[in-house]
Design a protein around this motif. Structure first.
Motif, short mmCIF file in Angstrom:
data_model
loop_
_atom_site.label_atom_id
_atom_site.label_comp_id
_atom_site.label_asym_id
_atom_site.label_seq_id
_atom_site.Cartn_x
_atom_site.Cartn_y
_atom_site.Cartn_z
N LEU A 103 11.57 6.47 -3.99
CA LEU A 103 11.10 7.58 -4.83
C LEU A 103 9.77 7.12 -5.42
O LEU A 103 9.71 6.05 -6.05
CB LEU A 103 12.10 7.87 -5.96
CG LEU A 103 13.34 8.67 -5.55
CD1 LEU A 103 14.38 8.66 -6.67
CD2 LEU A 103 12.98 10.12 -5.18
N GLU A 104 8.74 7.90 -5.17
CA GLU A 104 7.46 7.55 -5.80
C GLU A 104 7.21 8.47 -6.98
O GLU A 104 7.39 9.70 -6.88
CB GLU A 104 6.27 7.67 -4.83
CG GLU A 104 5.03 7.15 -5.58
CD GLU A 104 3.68 7.20 -4.89
OE1 GLU A 104 2.80 6.44 -5.32
OE2 GLU A 104 3.51 8.01 -3.97
N ILE A 105 6.82 7.89 -8.10
CA ILE A 105 6.42 8.69 -9.26
C ILE A 105 4.91 8.65 -9.31
O ILE A 105 4.30 7.62 -9.63
CB ILE A 105 7.04 8.13 -10.55
CG1 ILE A 105 8.57 8.29 -10.46
CG2 ILE A 105 6.52 8.88 -11.77
CD1 ILE A 105 9.33 7.14 -10.95
N ILE A 106 4.31 9.76 -8.91
CA ILE A 106 2.85 9.82 -8.94
C ILE A 106 2.42 10.31 -10.32
O ILE A 106 3.18 10.98 -11.03
CB ILE A 106 2.27 10.73 -7.83
CG1 ILE A 106 2.92 12.12 -7.82
CG2 ILE A 106 2.42 10.07 -6.47
CD1 ILE A 106 2.23 13.10 -6.87
N ASP A 107 1.21 9.96 -10.69
CA ASP A 107 0.64 10.43 -11.95
C ASP A 107 -0.86 10.49 -11.72
O ASP A 107 -1.41 9.71 -10.96
CB ASP A 107 0.98 9.44 -13.08
CG ASP A 107 0.82 10.07 -14.46
OD1 ASP A 107 0.67 11.30 -14.55
OD2 ASP A 107 0.85 9.31 -15.45
N ILE A 157 7.58 13.43 -9.12
CA ILE A 157 8.37 12.54 -8.24
C ILE A 157 8.44 13.10 -6.83
O ILE A 157 8.45 14.32 -6.66
CB ILE A 157 9.77 12.31 -8.87
CG1 ILE A 157 10.46 11.12 -8.23
CG2 ILE A 157 10.63 13.57 -8.79
CD1 ILE A 157 11.56 10.53 -9.11
N GLU A 158 8.48 12.21 -5.86
CA GLU A 158 8.51 12.65 -4.46
C GLU A 158 9.30 11.69 -3.60
O GLU A 158 9.35 10.49 -3.86
CB GLU A 158 7.07 12.84 -3.94
CG GLU A 158 6.15 11.67 -4.20
CD GLU A 158 4.69 11.97 -3.84
OE1 GLU A 158 4.23 13.12 -3.97
OE2 GLU A 158 4.00 11.02 -3.42
N PRO A 159 9.96 12.26 -2.55
CA PRO A 159 10.83 11.45 -1.69
C PRO A 159 10.05 10.79 -0.55
O PRO A 159 9.28 11.45 0.14
CB PRO A 159 11.81 12.49 -1.13
CG PRO A 159 11.03 13.77 -1.08
CD PRO A 159 10.00 13.69 -2.19
N GLU A 160 10.29 9.50 -0.38
CA GLU A 160 9.52 8.76 0.63
C GLU A 160 10.42 7.80 1.40
O GLU A 160 11.58 7.57 1.06
CB GLU A 160 8.40 7.97 -0.06
CG GLU A 160 7.49 8.84 -0.92
CD GLU A 160 6.02 8.43 -0.87
OE1 GLU A 160 5.66 7.53 -0.09
OE2 GLU A 160 5.24 9.02 -1.64
N ILE A 161 9.82 7.20 2.41
CA ILE A 161 10.44 6.08 3.14
C ILE A 161 9.49 4.91 3.01
O ILE A 161 8.26 5.09 3.05
CB ILE A 161 10.68 6.48 4.62
CG1 ILE A 161 11.86 7.46 4.66
CG2 ILE A 161 10.95 5.25 5.50
CD1 ILE A 161 12.12 8.09 6.00
N GLY A 186 4.43 7.90 2.39
CA GLY A 186 3.93 9.20 1.94
C GLY A 186 5.08 10.19 1.81
O GLY A 186 6.08 10.09 2.53
N ALA A 187 4.93 11.14 0.90
CA ALA A 187 6.03 12.05 0.60
C ALA A 187 6.32 13.01 1.74
O ALA A 187 5.40 13.52 2.39
CB ALA A 187 5.73 12.83 -0.67
N ALA A 188 7.61 13.29 1.93
CA ALA A 188 8.04 14.23 2.97
C ALA A 188 7.99 15.67 2.47
O ALA A 188 7.97 16.61 3.25
CB ALA A 188 9.46 13.89 3.40
N TYR A 243 0.83 -1.20 0.00
CA TYR A 243 0.00 0.00 0.00
C TYR A 243 0.87 1.25 0.00
O TYR A 243 2.00 1.22 0.45
CB TYR A 243 -0.88 0.04 1.27
CG TYR A 243 -1.85 -1.10 1.32
CD1 TYR A 243 -3.12 -0.99 0.74
CD2 TYR A 243 -1.50 -2.31 1.92
CE1 TYR A 243 -4.01 -2.05 0.78
CE2 TYR A 243 -2.40 -3.37 1.96
CZ TYR A 243 -3.65 -3.23 1.38
OH TYR A 243 -4.52 -4.28 1.41
N LYS A 244 0.30 2.34 -0.46
CA LYS A 244 0.94 3.65 -0.36
C LYS A 244 0.05 4.55 0.46
O LYS A 244 -1.17 4.60 0.24
CB LYS A 244 1.18 4.26 -1.75
CG LYS A 244 -0.07 4.40 -2.61
CD LYS A 244 0.14 5.34 -3.78
CE LYS A 244 0.16 6.80 -3.35
NZ LYS A 244 0.37 7.74 -4.45
N MET A 245 0.66 5.23 1.41
CA MET A 245 -0.10 6.26 2.12
C MET A 245 0.11 7.57 1.39
O MET A 245 1.16 7.81 0.79
CB MET A 245 0.38 6.38 3.57
CG MET A 245 -0.13 5.26 4.46
SD MET A 245 -1.92 5.39 4.73
CE MET A 245 -1.96 6.52 6.13
N GLY A 246 -0.88 8.42 1.43
CA GLY A 246 -0.76 9.72 0.77
C GLY A 246 -1.23 10.83 1.69
O GLY A 246 -2.01 10.59 2.62
#
Ligand code: OOG
Ligand code: MG
Length: 261
Positions: free
Chosen positions: A136-140, A104-108, A231-233, A59-62
């Protein structure tokens, strides 16, 4: 809305994703779309992909940081589902060809070493996580102009899930100062975004805690081996060809993606 309407919206969104054709937001035609409807559409969309042979891997948290909430002008953590084919190799190329308007966004990220569900404490969540790494998440977005209109729209669109890469350095999250890690995202060698990991809900492990609770309402839980993107920082950055995006996180090393057409 009945299930067949929800399922047909899921099919439309899947079509937009597959053919990189952005569409109008769902709430234009269905202004009363509720958050619960958004999750139902999301689930139908995942079912379409699973029926096609893809696998759910986590899963990805947002919207778990202030920076993201401000960027999208929405303020409640939400979750989406991670699919195996969305994983791209760290330090490899990332082609823009299968995206609409990627950012793109930085995540853990965490990998679960045990099943976990319900109302859990940070300690229980930490115990259940086998390791942490950078991501690194690439959202679209499948919606026109990557505009954020409402939580139900974004949730229905699987929380803008696109692709993601995991950093090669993995650590037991109990052995690092999880809430004090400096995270830097560079583009072509220049610092583009910087934050500390506590910008993610005070401590990124809170994302696992809150995800467990959200999943519990649906009768679900996390399963050993599943991944969680916390989720992105920071805010997300639009990707362009020839960008080299590098993520460096204290204690979790560095890796990059080379963006190609
Ligand atoms: C929604 C997804 C948010 C995050 O890390 O906060 C997200 C979006 O920004 O389109 O992935
Ligand atoms: Mg994200």
């Amino acid at each position: 809305m009945n299930l067949s309407d929800l399922a047909s919206l899921a099919e439309d969104l899947d079509h937009s994703r597959l053919f990189s054709q952005p569409r109008e937001r769902l709430t234009a035609a269905y202004p009363d779309l509720a958050l619960a409807d958004g999750y139902k559409i999301q689930r139908e969309g995942i079912k379409i992909r699973v029926d096609r042979g893809e696998k759910v891997i986590g899963y990805k948290m947002g919207l778990t940081s202030k920076a993201k909430m401000e960027q999208v002008k929405l303020s409640s953590p939400i979750y989406g589902v991670l699919i195996d084919s969305a994983l791209v190799k760290a330090n490899g190329p990332f082609s823009l060809s299968k995206s609409i308007h990627p950012k793109i966004e930085p995540e853990i990220a965490f990998v679960m070493g045990k099943d976990l569900s319900g109302k859990v404490s940070e300690e229980e969540a930490l115990d259940a996580c086998e390791y942490a790494c950078g991501a690194l998440e690439i959202i679209d977005s499948r919606f026109l102009h990557f505009k954020y209109f409402s939580l139900p729209d974004v949730v229905a669109d699987n929380c803008s899930a696109g692709y993601f890469a995991l950093g090669p350095v993995v650590k037991n999250p109990k052995e690092i100062k999880l809430a004090e890690l400096e995270m830097k995202m560079k583009v072509n060698g220049q610092l583009a975004q910087k934050a500390f990991s506590n910008s993610i809900l005070g401590n990124p492990i809170q994302s696992v805690v809150q995800l467990c609770w959200l999943l519990h309402q649906e009768g679900l839980g996390l399963i050993k081996g599943q991944l969680v993107l916390a989720g992105a920082a920071t805010q997300a950055l639009a990707l362009e060809p020839s960008m080299k995006v590098e993520l460096s996180i204290q204690d979790l090393g560095s890796f990059s993606l080379m963006v190609t057409e």
